[in-house]
Design an enzyme around this catalytic site. Structure first.
Site, PDB file in Angstrom:
ATOM      1  N   ASP A 484       0.858  -1.185   0.000  1.00 27.86           N
ATOM      2  CA  ASP A 484       0.000   0.000   0.000  1.00 27.86           C
ATOM      3  C   ASP A 484       0.899   1.242   0.000  1.00 27.86           C
ATOM      4  O   ASP A 484       1.818   1.367   0.851  1.00 27.86           O
ATOM      5  CB  ASP A 484      -0.914   0.001   1.236  1.00 27.86           C
ATOM      6  CG  ASP A 484      -1.904   1.144   1.200  1.00 27.86           C
ATOM      7  OD1 ASP A 484      -3.037   0.917   0.777  1.00 27.86           O
ATOM      8  OD2 ASP A 484      -1.523   2.277   1.580  1.00 27.86           O
ATOM      9  N   ILE A 485       0.674   2.149  -0.944  1.00 21.77           N
ATOM     10  CA  ILE A 485       1.479   3.373  -1.031  1.00 21.77           C
ATOM     11  C   ILE A 485       1.135   4.268   0.159  1.00 21.77           C
ATOM     12  O   ILE A 485      -0.041   4.566   0.407  1.00 21.77           O
ATOM     13  CB  ILE A 485       1.224   4.108  -2.346  1.00 21.77           C
ATOM     14  CG1 ILE A 485       1.598   3.209  -3.525  1.00 21.77           C
ATOM     15  CG2 ILE A 485       2.011   5.406  -2.402  1.00 21.77           C
ATOM     16  CD1 ILE A 485       1.279   3.817  -4.877  1.00 21.77           C
ATOM     17  N   GLU A 527      -4.688   2.340  -4.275  1.00 20.62           N
ATOM     18  CA  GLU A 527      -3.224   2.370  -4.239  1.00 20.62           C
ATOM     19  C   GLU A 527      -2.645   1.087  -3.661  1.00 20.62           C
ATOM     20  O   GLU A 527      -1.480   1.048  -3.274  1.00 20.62           O
ATOM     21  CB  GLU A 527      -2.739   3.573  -3.418  1.00 20.62           C
ATOM     22  CG  GLU A 527      -3.093   3.546  -1.935  1.00 20.62           C
ATOM     23  CD  GLU A 527      -4.452   4.180  -1.644  1.00 20.62           C
ATOM     24  OE1 GLU A 527      -4.662   4.597  -0.509  1.00 20.62           O
ATOM     25  OE2 GLU A 527      -5.303   4.265  -2.561  1.00 20.62           O
TER      26      GLU A 527
END
Length: 602
Positions: A484-485, A527
């Protein structure tokens, strides 16, 4: 008498004898033949109808799940957010309408039976539609797909109601309704028979009143032409039960074949009437004898004429036949090859165009078998040279009922093909005719994320299911990495969504370059990204995950600079279901983010 003359006399006598026997047999068994033809016609038409119906159901069930599993749709259905659901679904609905203008209904239903959204009538929603629609009520009760003809606000249509559950929670259902004209057109196209739809008057809805007006024996018709009207009148005359029968009209004879349609309640909905022109099958005896005699004379003249030139033209005809067959095969866009013991002995032009070879000899210098070019896959998604202890051609013959695919990469370009094999035996020699149909564009649309061009969630779910089956069958391990960004929302807030999209594309490209060829990377949503690592234990997966994290941390992203990501890692256990494994990885990702981000948890 010369040999040639004896052959000509023998041909003439043989034709007369055979023609006399066949004509006598036909006359003697005329009624039996007529009955058998009527029976077989009826059975064939019903099989065609069943095939059309099943194809229609398969098509829209697939489209239904594609819609229901799209990002945001479940949440919009849960919240009954009609505007959001309409916005998410409108592009697919527009495409479906372009594919089939006869799609009259696309409707989302809530678990309590109320309508969430009618794509075809957006302004009408919230009504308790299950209270008046048995098929929908049954779908909610059983949570299984139900299909069939049923009336509604938009009139009679073939309804396909598909339920949707998420993690054992019933979200609701998606319904498609198709005008009967679609089935009529397909019946006409396939059987070449004139076909009409009769709607039972008890199933009339407000929307049907303009379309269905002509009335006979409790049924109503649409599109009744002046030519069709007397045919219908002749059929219903002294035939109140509307059974299959032969009718006579303007010197012709028609076998009128009804296909009876019932609703889920068992009550009649309507009938498809197919008019099979059987005039030639019911000629008078004198006409049969006369035509048989004329046909016999014609055949004698033709065969004797052919015999005169047979020997001289034999070689020329064989050359022509070979050229004719080659022309047909070379006109196909699909790759077609004929193999003998794995060696290609014939290939069409599409084969040479794709592999960039000028001849089979040139191809054989570099490849023993075309299967050497099949791309390897650890998930059994694509056909390999050996499958389950069998050669790939034998495996395809044993599994013809499923869609089999191969992937091949030529000059850096990867293509996906469906592949079909037919067995051909001649003089005890077994050969295979193999057809490769390029579905790369269709496959990409169905399996790739539109923005990042990596696998989408739907495709990853299928690959994960394959991997679990393989792991259990051979007691092999694999792991998954969930990324996950960090602080991605601030990227969108400060730089805009277009920049955010570029970050997602760059991020996915980084992942794709860092993983192995056997690994699978997919966009999980937003994301979040996910990677499947075949034959990888947890310690190895952790090392790879940390290497990915470090590589991303030092990579400069255009406009936004450096970013980081949080990672959760989990290894598959033999007792796991897919949701168990994903849940563990998600929990580890959650811990990574709560522990300060930019770290790996496993």
């Amino acid at each position: 008498m010369s040999f040639k003359r004896r052959i000509q006399v023998s041909i003439t006598v043989l034709i007369f004898v055979v023609s006399t026997i066949l004509t006598s047999y036909f006359i003697y068994h005329e009624e039996q033949i007529a009955a058998e033809k009527a029976f077989h016609s009826s059975q064939n038409i019903k099989r065609v109808y069943d095939s059309i119906r099943k194809d229609l159901e398969s098509f829209y069930i697939y489209r239904a799940y594609a819609n229901l599993r799209s990002a945001g749709v479940k949440e919009a259905m849960d919240a009954r957010d009609q505007e959001k659901l309409y916005e998410l679904t409108l592009p697919r609905y527009t495409t479906l309408r372009e594919e089939n203008p006869h799609l009259i209904v696309m409707q989302f239903h809530a678990p309590d039976g109320r309508s969430i959204l009618r794509m075809h009538r957006k302004e009408v929603f919230g009504d308790d539609i299950a209270a008046r629609r048995p098929m929908l009520k049954k779908t909610h009760a059983t949570r299984s797909v139900h299909c069939g003809f049923e009336g509604g606000i938009e009139g009679i249509g073939y309804r396909i109601v598909v339920p949707f559950s998420d993690k054992d929670k019933y979200v609701g259902a998606l319904e498609f309704g198709i005008d009967p004209d679609v089935i009529i057109s397909k019946l006409v196209q396939t059987t070449k028979m004139e076909t009409l739809f009769m709607l039972h008057e008890s199933r009339m809805a407000a929307a049907d009143t303009q379309k269905y007006q002509a009335r006979y024996s409790g049924y109503l018709f649409s599109h009744l032409t002046p030519y069709q009207k007397p045919l219908i009148e002749e059929f219903v005359k002294e035939n109140q039960d509307l059974n299959q029968r032969i009718i006579h009209y303007q010197g012709k004879k028609y076998d009128v074949i009804p296909i009876y349609l019932n609703g889920n309640d068992g009550k009649p909905i309507g009938i498809f009437l197919c008019f099979n022109d059987v005039t030639r099958g019911f000629q008078e005896v004198s006409e049969v004898i006369l035509e048989s005699f004329m046909l016999t004379l014609s055949m004698i003249i033709i065969l004797l004429g052919i015999f005169e030139y047979a020997f001289a033209r034999m070689t020329k005809k064989m050359v022509f036949q070979e050229t004719y067959t080659s022309t047909i095969l070379n006109s196909q866009k699909n790759i077609i090859v004929v193999m003998d013991n794995g060696e290609i002995i014939y290939a069409n032009n599409a084969f040479f165009d794709y592999f960039h070879y000028r001849s089979l000899e040139e191809f054989r210098q570099n490849n023993r078998c075309i299967c050497e070019l099949f791309e390897k896959s650890e998930t059994e998604t694509y056909i390999q040279p050996e499958m389950n202890g069998m050669g790939w051609a034998e495996y395809l013959l044993e599994n013809k009922d499923r869609e089999n695919r191969v992937r091949m990469t030529i000059n850096g370009v990867t293509s996906t093909f469906t592949v079909d094999v037919q067995k051909m035996e001649y003089e005890e020699v077994l050969r295979y005719v193999v057809v490769f149909n390029d579905i790369t564009n269709l496959n990409n649309l169905a399996t790739l994320d539109r923005l990042t061009q990596i696998a989408n969630r739907f495709e990853f779910d299928k690959i994960l299911g394959h991997s679990i089956d393989v792991a259990r069958r051979y007691e092999r391990s694999f792991s998954i990495i969930l990324l996950d960004i960090d602080h991605f929302k601030s990227v969108n807030d400060h730089f805009g969504h277009l920049v955010g999209d570029e970050v997602l594309k760059t991020f996915s490209e980084l992942l794709r370059k860092q993983i192995r060829q056997s690994d699978v990377v997919a966009r999980w949503g937003g994301e979040e990204f996910i990677i499947l690592l075949p034959d990888t234990s947890l310690p190895s997966a952790i090392k790879m995950a940390d290497a990915l994290r470090q590589r991303i941390e030092v990579n400069p992203f255009e406009t936004v600079g450096n970013i980081t990501c949080s990672i959760g890692v989990a290894e598959f256990n033999l007792a796991d279901k897919a949701d168990d494994l994903l849940h563990r990885a998600d929990q580890k990702l959650y811990r990574a983010k709560n522990s300060g981000r930019n770290r790996v948890m496993a």
